[in-house]
Structures are given as structure tokens and as C-alpha cells.
Design a protein around this motif. Structure first.
Motif, PDB file in Angstrom:
ATOM      1  N   ALA A 113      41.994  42.968  35.120  1.00 37.01           N
ATOM      2  CA  ALA A 113      40.614  43.289  34.723  1.00 37.01           C
ATOM      3  C   ALA A 113      39.568  43.360  35.769  1.00 37.01           C
ATOM      4  O   ALA A 113      38.847  44.237  35.973  1.00 37.01           O
ATOM      5  CB  ALA A 113      40.074  42.384  33.789  1.00 37.01           C
ATOM      6  N   ALA A 114      39.889  42.530  36.680  1.00 38.01           N
ATOM      7  CA  ALA A 114      38.987  42.625  38.152  1.00 38.01           C
ATOM      8  C   ALA A 114      39.334  43.804  38.987  1.00 38.01           C
ATOM      9  O   ALA A 114      38.313  44.629  39.359  1.00 38.01           O
ATOM     10  CB  ALA A 114      39.442  41.479  39.045  1.00 38.01           C
ATOM     11  N   LEU A 115      40.364  44.225  39.150  1.00 40.35           N
ATOM     12  CA  LEU A 115      40.827  45.516  39.834  1.00 40.35           C
ATOM     13  C   LEU A 115      40.370  46.812  39.081  1.00 40.35           C
ATOM     14  O   LEU A 115      40.215  47.656  39.968  1.00 40.35           O
ATOM     15  CB  LEU A 115      42.333  45.583  40.182  1.00 40.35           C
ATOM     16  N   ALA A 116      40.130  46.546  38.029  1.00 37.59           N
ATOM     17  CA  ALA A 116      39.674  47.827  37.265  1.00 37.59           C
ATOM     18  C   ALA A 116      38.108  48.007  37.260  1.00 37.59           C
ATOM     19  O   ALA A 116      37.315  48.745  36.941  1.00 37.59           O
ATOM     20  CB  ALA A 116      39.983  47.836  35.719  1.00 37.59           C
ATOM     21  N   PHE A 173      32.432  43.209  43.679  1.00 44.01           N
ATOM     22  CA  PHE A 173      32.641  43.332  45.358  1.00 44.01           C
ATOM     23  C   PHE A 173      33.574  42.447  46.126  1.00 44.01           C
ATOM     24  O   PHE A 173      33.616  42.390  47.121  1.00 44.01           O
ATOM     25  CB  PHE A 173      30.893  42.906  45.808  1.00 44.01           C
ATOM     26  N   TYR A 174      34.143  41.478  45.158  1.00 47.25           N
ATOM     27  CA  TYR A 174      35.012  40.172  46.020  1.00 47.25           C
ATOM     28  C   TYR A 174      36.013  40.023  44.999  1.00 47.25           C
ATOM     29  O   TYR A 174      35.515  39.673  43.549  1.00 47.25           O
ATOM     30  CB  TYR A 174      34.320  39.163  46.425  1.00 47.25           C
ATOM     31  N   ILE A 175      37.296  40.127  44.983  1.00 47.86           N
ATOM     32  CA  ILE A 175      38.419  39.495  44.142  1.00 47.86           C
ATOM     33  C   ILE A 175      39.420  38.645  44.873  1.00 47.86           C
ATOM     34  O   ILE A 175      39.886  39.281  46.062  1.00 47.86           O
ATOM     35  CB  ILE A 175      39.124  40.646  43.646  1.00 47.86           C
ATOM     36  N   THR A 182      44.562  49.695  45.642  1.00 44.37           N
ATOM     37  CA  THR A 182      44.086  48.750  44.836  1.00 44.37           C
ATOM     38  C   THR A 182      44.604  47.131  45.302  1.00 44.37           C
ATOM     39  O   THR A 182      43.633  46.269  45.235  1.00 44.37           O
ATOM     40  CB  THR A 182      44.480  48.968  43.219  1.00 44.37           C
ATOM     41  N   LEU A 183      45.623  47.234  45.734  1.00 44.20           N
ATOM     42  CA  LEU A 183      46.237  45.799  46.042  1.00 44.20           C
ATOM     43  C   LEU A 183      45.443  45.368  47.282  1.00 44.20           C
ATOM     44  O   LEU A 183      45.369  44.215  47.443  1.00 44.20           O
ATOM     45  CB  LEU A 183      47.581  45.852  46.351  1.00 44.20           C
ATOM     46  N   ALA A 184      44.931  46.171  48.098  1.00 37.03           N
ATOM     47  CA  ALA A 184      44.198  45.876  49.240  1.00 37.03           C
ATOM     48  C   ALA A 184      42.701  45.111  49.032  1.00 37.03           C
ATOM     49  O   ALA A 184      42.496  44.487  49.868  1.00 37.03           O
ATOM     50  CB  ALA A 184      43.865  46.970  50.229  1.00 37.03           C
ATOM     51  N   ARG A 185      42.309  45.182  47.631  1.00 37.39           N
ATOM     52  CA  ARG A 185      40.992  44.593  47.434  1.00 37.39           C
ATOM     53  C   ARG A 185      41.169  43.281  47.306  1.00 37.39           C
ATOM     54  O   ARG A 185      40.132  42.328  47.148  1.00 37.39           O
ATOM     55  CB  ARG A 185      40.515  45.248  46.164  1.00 37.39           C
ATOM     56  N   ILE A 186      42.458  42.753  46.959  1.00 36.83           N
ATOM     57  CA  ILE A 186      42.579  41.296  46.730  1.00 36.83           C
ATOM     58  C   ILE A 186      42.542  40.290  47.809  1.00 36.83           C
ATOM     59  O   ILE A 186      43.479  40.820  48.946  1.00 36.83           O
ATOM     60  CB  ILE A 186      43.897  41.046  46.069  1.00 36.83           C
ATOM     61  N   LYS A 187      41.722  39.307  48.229  1.00 35.75           N
ATOM     62  CA  LYS A 187      41.745  38.542  49.342  1.00 35.75           C
ATOM     63  C   LYS A 187      42.355  37.229  49.017  1.00 35.75           C
ATOM     64  O   LYS A 187      42.283  36.643  48.221  1.00 35.75           O
ATOM     65  CB  LYS A 187      40.308  38.033  49.527  1.00 35.75           C
ATOM     66  N   ALA A 188      43.651  37.255  49.736  1.00 34.17           N
ATOM     67  CA  ALA A 188      44.676  36.278  49.479  1.00 34.17           C
ATOM     68  C   ALA A 188      45.500  36.199  50.803  1.00 34.17           C
ATOM     69  O   ALA A 188      45.899  36.969  51.424  1.00 34.17           O
ATOM     70  CB  ALA A 188      45.746  36.521  48.381  1.00 34.17           C
ATOM     71  N   PRO A 189      45.503  34.896  51.346  1.00 30.57           N
ATOM     72  CA  PRO A 189      44.968  33.676  50.655  1.00 30.57           C
ATOM     73  C   PRO A 189      43.584  33.738  50.710  1.00 30.57           C
ATOM     74  O   PRO A 189      42.716  34.083  51.495  1.00 30.57           O
ATOM     75  CB  PRO A 189      45.628  32.461  51.629  1.00 30.57           C
TER      76      PRO A 189
END
Length: 348
Positions: free
Chosen positions: A240-243, A247-249, A274-281
Motif C-alpha cells: 500500500a505504501a509503495l503504491a 515521502f518516506y517508507i 520501487t524497492l529502492a524506495r524502502i529505507k532498510a534498515p
């Protein structure tokens, strides 16, 4: 200490004092709107030029009532009382004014700690119409602008995004909705992060187990923080967030956990961009070992991401207004009155 400013020896302003401390746009505009509703005169002060360094950004604002009470900041807190006293003079005369402080100012005894100089526009509010429209937009989580014309001494509201700055003879102050954080995960971590975020001015929405945020909760001024120890539980929220334009996930877990997370999302059809939008850790530093340090790390990371997000919008926004030369700014203020004499001005 407070400052007394007078245009005539017999006209002294009320002693300025802060009604409350806040630099939140909604707090400042609501203070002005409420003053007018109660029949009090009020002025909106806006930082419209910076010479050298400054403690606040272009567009910083404060509001002053005719009894000397004020809120907001246009500097680091060292000049606000003097500005408030000057604004009361504008209210007494019913005429907009400009005020220059620090470098290039005629007031040698007001020196800004940063060593620079600022120009302020003091606008005597004639009615609350523009303020009410702007507040209503922000409560709807919509962007908007207040357009100020110094020569006409008028303030107008217009919807939509923009950048604070000069556009021709008008100064535009752009506003965005209050930052929001959607947080989900284990109770200990989410509770700690939510507390720090709320203190930092975020509107916090906790997503309970089994819930998925609605599209209207995931706007461009929202950050999504996922603090699970179970990839399967976080995947519906992540999708849901990636869609969304959030400004931050960010998601909790080690780099090994994130590799498994990305693999699961690839199987669901998500690409590398799309995956690059996720900040992890998640967080601004790795390996937080307790809930409180994790909370500080996450909220600091959000603040940094927000600044970078806003800088990116400024660099690419076709509406960006270029800074005018000082001579052109002075033309914009005609026929406004410059501040007259300061008597016994002392600034902390």
C-alpha cells in the motif's frame, strides 16, 4: 529583554511578550484568525529577504496582536520582541511596514547572531478571509499559498503547491500540510517512535493489526514506518505504501532481512526502482539496541528525508521564484513605510 520601538516620542508600544512558543504554520495562522474573530487587530510578519546567514528560512512568519502578544519566529528568538513592538506601531497606524535587521539595517544595536541580515514585511491584516481559506486547506491536507502584494497592502489565498519567494511584485508564502507518520508494528517500538514523533510535531496514526491504510491516508506529506519482526505481516502495508506518494517508507530489520523482504516483493511483481524506495534498515544509524534509541533514529531519519524531499521539489519546481536584488525588493515595498526610530532597543 524586550524592546520598545516608537515612531514618535509620545507613542510607546505595549510591552511585547510571547503568547506561546511555536513555529507551526497552523498555530501561527490560527492565532491571527482568532485575534481578528475576537475583534483584536493583528499583523502577519513574513521573512522576505535574507542577506548572508539567517536562523530561519525565507517565508518564516510570526503574528502580533495589538496588545503586544505574539507567536511564531522570524529569527532564532533574539529579535522577535523588537519585531513585535514594531508591528504594534504598524497596527496603531493601520499601515504596512518593512523592517530590516542585522546587516544593512539602520539599527546598529540589533545584531543577528548569525552575522547576516533580514528584511521583514509587516502586514496589517484587514480581515481573516485569506487566513481561513489557508487553514481550511491545511486541515484538508491540501497545499496552498498566501500571496502578499506590498504596494496594495493586500493578502490573497490560492490553492496548490509552490515555493516561498518573490514572484514579480508579490511575495508568495507556500504552505504544506503538517507532516504525518503512519506507524505499525510491535507495541514497544511503535509506542516509543510515536511518542518522539508527536513531540517533534508529527501527526501520528497507528495502524492496528490487520488494518491497511486507506489511499487518502498516504499522501505526499506522509511517512510510513513499519516496525515488525515478521515480513509476512508487513507485506500488505508495504505494498500500500509503495503504491502511494509517501515521502518516506522505512522497515525494521537487518540487511539480511531486507534481502528476504525484497525477494518476496519481487515475486509480487515489484521492480528495483520501487524497492529502492524502502529505507532498510530503518533509521539514521544502524543497530539501535533499545526502543528509545530506535525512536530517535527513526524520527531523525524522517526529518532528513523530508528536507531532501523538499529540496528536490524546489530544484525541479517550474514555479520557483528567483531571489530579487535588494533594489527590486525595495521597489516592491513602495509606498510602504520603513520602520522609523528605535528607542532603547535591547535584544537578548
Amino acid at each position: 529583554m524586550a524592546a520598545r520601538i516608537a515612531s514618535e516620542p509620545k507613542m510607546l508600544t505595549p510591552e511585547p511578550s510571547a503568547a506561546f512558543l511555536s513555529d507551526d504554520a497552523i498555530d501561527i495562522l490560527a492565532f491571527a484568525a482568532e485575534a481578528l474573530k475576537q475583534g483584536q487587530a493583528a499583523a502577519l510578519i513574513t521573512l522576505v529577504e535574507i542577506r548572508g546567514g539567517a536562523a530561519r528560512a525565507i517565508g518564516a512568519q510570526m503574528v502580533v496582536r495589538d496588545d503586544g502578544l505574539y507567536c511564531g519566529f522570524v529569527s532564532g528568538g533574539c529579535t522577535e520582541a523588537a519585531v513585535a513592538a514594531d508591528a504594534v506601531i504598524a497596527l496603531q497606524k493601520g499601515i504596512d511596514r518593512k523592517l530590516r535587521l542585522g546587516e544593512g539595517s539602520p539599527f546598529f544595536d540589533i545584531v543577528l547572531p548569525c552575522g547576516g541580515g533580514i528584511t521583514l514585511a509587516i502586514h496589517v491584516l484587514r480581515d481573516a478571509t485569506a487566513l481561513r481559506h489557508m487553514l481550511a486547506a491545511l486541515h484538508r491536507r491540501a497545499a496552498g499559498r498566501l500571496r502578499y502584494h506590498p504596494g496594495r497592502q493586500a493578502l490573497f489565498f490560492e490553492p496548490g503547491e509552490g515555493v516561498s519567494g518573490w514572484e514579480g511584485e508579490e511575495f508568495v508564502r507556500a504552505y504544506r500540510p503538517r507532516q504525518r507518520m503512519l506507524v505499525a508494528g510491535t507495541p514497544l517500538e511503535t509506542g516509543a517512535v510515536a511518542r518522539v514523533a508527536e513531540i517533534s510535531g508529527y501527526e501520528v496514526v497507528k495502524i492496528e493489526r490487520g488494518q491497511t491504510p486507506s489511499p487518502d491516508q498516504l499522501d505526499a506529506d506522509t511517512a510510513v514506518v513499519l516496525l515488525f519482526h515478521d515480513i509476512d505481516r508487513e507485506l500488505p502495508l508495504l505494498e500500500a505504501a509503495l503504491a502511494s506518494p509517501a515521502f518516506y517508507i522505512g522497515a525494521l530489520g537487518s540487511r539480511r532481512t531486507h534481502a528476504k523482504r525484497c525477494e518476496a516483493l519481487r515475486k509480487r511483481g515489484h521492480g528495483e526502482t520501487t524497492l529502492a524506495r524502502i529505507k532498510a534498515p530503518i533509521g539514521i544509524f544502524d543497530k539501535a539496541t533499545d526502543a528509545n534509541s530506535l525512536a530517535l533514529s527513526v524520527v531523525a531519519d524522517l526529518a532528513q528525508a523530508r528536507l531532501l524531499d523538499m529540496k528536490g521539489k524546489v530544484q525541479t519546481d517550474p514555479m520557483i521564484a528567483h531571489t530579487l536584488a535588494l533594489k527590486e525588493i525595495n521597489k516592491c515595498f513602495d509606498p510602504m513605510h520603513a520602520s522609523e526610530c528605535i528607542t532603547s532597543a535591547v535584544v537578548d
